[in-house]
Design a protein around this motif. Structure first.
Motif, short mmCIF file in Angstrom:
data_model
loop_
_atom_site.label_atom_id
_atom_site.label_comp_id
_atom_site.label_asym_id
_atom_site.label_seq_id
_atom_site.Cartn_x
_atom_site.Cartn_y
_atom_site.Cartn_z
N PHE A 1 -3.17 -1.49 9.95
CA PHE A 1 -3.23 -1.00 8.57
C PHE A 1 -2.84 -2.14 7.64
N LYS A 2 -3.78 -2.64 6.87
CA LYS A 2 -3.55 -3.76 5.96
C LYS A 2 -2.75 -3.31 4.74
N VAL A 3 -1.77 -4.13 4.36
CA VAL A 3 -0.94 -3.78 3.22
C VAL A 3 -1.75 -3.73 1.93
N THR A 4 -2.84 -4.49 1.86
CA THR A 4 -3.67 -4.51 0.66
C THR A 4 -4.49 -3.24 0.51
N ARG A 5 -4.50 -2.40 1.53
CA ARG A 5 -5.20 -1.11 1.43
C ARG A 5 -4.22 0.06 1.28
N MET A 6 -2.94 -0.26 1.16
CA MET A 6 -1.93 0.78 0.94
C MET A 6 -1.74 0.97 -0.55
N ARG A 7 -1.98 2.16 -1.02
CA ARG A 7 -1.80 2.41 -2.46
C ARG A 7 -0.32 2.47 -2.80
N CYS A 8 0.48 3.07 -1.94
CA CYS A 8 1.92 3.16 -2.14
C CYS A 8 2.56 3.60 -0.84
N TRP A 9 3.88 3.54 -0.78
CA TRP A 9 4.59 4.07 0.38
C TRP A 9 5.96 4.54 -0.06
N ARG A 10 6.61 5.28 0.79
CA ARG A 10 7.92 5.83 0.48
C ARG A 10 8.72 5.99 1.76
N VAL A 11 10.05 5.92 1.62
CA VAL A 11 10.96 6.20 2.73
C VAL A 11 11.77 7.43 2.36
#
Length: 449
Positions: free
Chosen positions: A287-297
């Protein structure tokens, strides 16, 4: 930045009353501080209060002005010392360069991460402009000798307090390169100390199985070791799969289906998944970071009874903290999907993703990741003038026959969906149509965490 308050403690004040919260940050902070209650809190209310404080700390840290303010960071530093009741004094602190090598630096218990990193750089004779390529990490060594990278120490942390508060010899602080783009290796290798540090780290990663090496490659690497050709050794390793990656402990993910056990690694601006499906089939994907819209913990309290999950509330059963990292991913055009990883290292994974994005943004703007560490004022703690050399690790052992099976499980995604891992054993087993995100990453930032 993610803040976690894993437990609470009820204490008695001078007037005999009980309290959970000792200090407030102030009245002029946005968002508003969670309101206190007059009467004694019930266990359920204490848990609610804990969650409110976590969200409050998270919100304050994400504010550009408040999060970077000396007042807030000073509060965090003092809170660490006060919580652990550790006075300010000069102490020795061991910093590991590998499993076999360590240096001891004299610091103050109140020194923060940057101060300790400066002391280590001075001890090793590593130039200040190269010290910014390295970071300090909290590491745990398991009974089997395996290493778990718990987290990267943040600027406001007090390394001595962080490691001693755990009260376990399993934990220690390690020095490791903090960048992801292997092009920066050239900058580090131009310096003798930098070269030795990078070489030592690379050998350690091979020994622990983080870098995949087949028998032919192993023979080449051992030959280069015998010749003392460290740069050539690293150059060859750069062509190997998972070079520069950090591998996390086994975890659970909901991709491609719920309840899948996986090995997740971070590197090359991606999270790599090696997944075991319920039918025992192994699959791999990235999973490429440039295709991640956002993330959360997210963190939650999970009741545990007799070592297993319990349905009883935390007020009547022992609880443990459950951490999850979730990211929204562009699977295909106009199709976003949330992927969740349940792991005690969720915060470390999030830190890795953020540092990847930061590095990409710096590179995109034409900047450099080099940074000069601030100098201590005259009259501050005297550092020892003696310096310590980084020793070369011993020659690589012969490949573990059990590792060969893992080497053969090395294929990349050829599409967004996961596919079965083939029996390829090629060192260049990287599919030409492996998906590379070109998704704009304006949407990635602290506000999305």
């Amino acid at each position: 930045m993610h803040f976690s308050i894993p437990e609470t403690e009820v204490r008695s004040g001078e007037n005999g009353s009980t309290y959970v919260i000792k200090k407030e940050y102030g009245n002029n902070v946005v968002p508003a501080f969670p309101p206190k209650k007059i009467f004694t809190l019930t266990p359920a209310e204490v848990e609610q209060r804990r969650e409110q404080l976590e969200k409050y700390m998270q919100a304050v840290r994400q504010d550009p002005m408040l999060g970077a303010s000396e007042m807030f960071n000073s509060f965090l530093r003092k809170a660490q010392q006060e919580t652990q009741q550790i006075p300010t004094e000069e102490v020795p602190l061991e910093i590991y360069l590998s499993k076999r090598q360590k240096v001891t630096v004299n610091i103050l218990t109140s020194d923060q991460t940057e101060d300790v990193l400066e002391a280590v750089a001075s001890k090793l004779d590593l130039p200040d402009d190269l010290a910014g390529y390295f970071s300090l990490f909290l590491v745990r060594e398991g009974v089997d000798g395996g290493l778990t990278f718990v987290r990267k120490l943040q600027d406001f942390e007090l390394p001595y307090v962080s490691v001693t508060s755990l009260r376990s010899s399993e934990f220690y602080i390690a020095l490791r390169k903090s960048y992801w783009d292997t092009a920066y290796d050239s900058d580090v290798m131009d310096n003798r100390v930098g070269l030795n540090l990078l070489y030592t780290q690379t050998v350690s990663d091979i020994e622990r199985g983080w870098i995949l090496v087949n028998k032919d490659q192993h023979r080449q690497l051992k030959s280069l070791q015998e010749k003392g050709s460290k740069k050539e050794f690293i150059r060859l390793c750069q062509t190997l799969k998972y070079f520069g990656y950090i591998q996390f402990d086994p975890c659970v993910t909901d991709f491609p289906e719920k309840g899948c056990h996986a090995i997740v690694s971070a590197g090359n601006n991606e999270l790599n998944f090696q997944v075991k499906l319920p039918n025992e089939q192994m699959k791999e994907g990235s999973f490429k970071v440039t295709r991640m819209r956002c993330w959360r913990v997210t963190s939650s309290q999970v009741p545990v009874a007799n070592g297993t999950a319990s349905t009883s509330p935390c007020s009547s059963a022992k609880c443990e903290v459950k951490l999850e990292l979730a990211f929204e991913y562009l699977m295909s055009k106009d199709r976003l999907q949330w992927v969740t990883i349940t792991s005690p290292q969720a915060i470390m994974m999030s830190i890795c993703l953020q540092s990847m994005v930061d590095e990409l943004m710096v590179k995109k703007s034409g900047g450099s990741i080099k940074k000069m560490l601030r100098k201590r004022p005259n009259g501050s703690l005297h550092r020892s003038e003696s310096q310590q050399a980084v020793k070369s690790p011993p020659l690589l052992d012969s490949p573990d026959p059990d590792r060969e099976q893992i080497v053969k499980l090395s294929t990349k995604l050829s599409s967004v969906s996961l596919r079965g891992i083939s029996a390829s054993n090629s060192a260049n087993d990287v599919s030409g149509n492996d998906f590379h995100g070109n998704y704009a990453f304006e949407g990635i930032g602290d506000d999305d965490l």
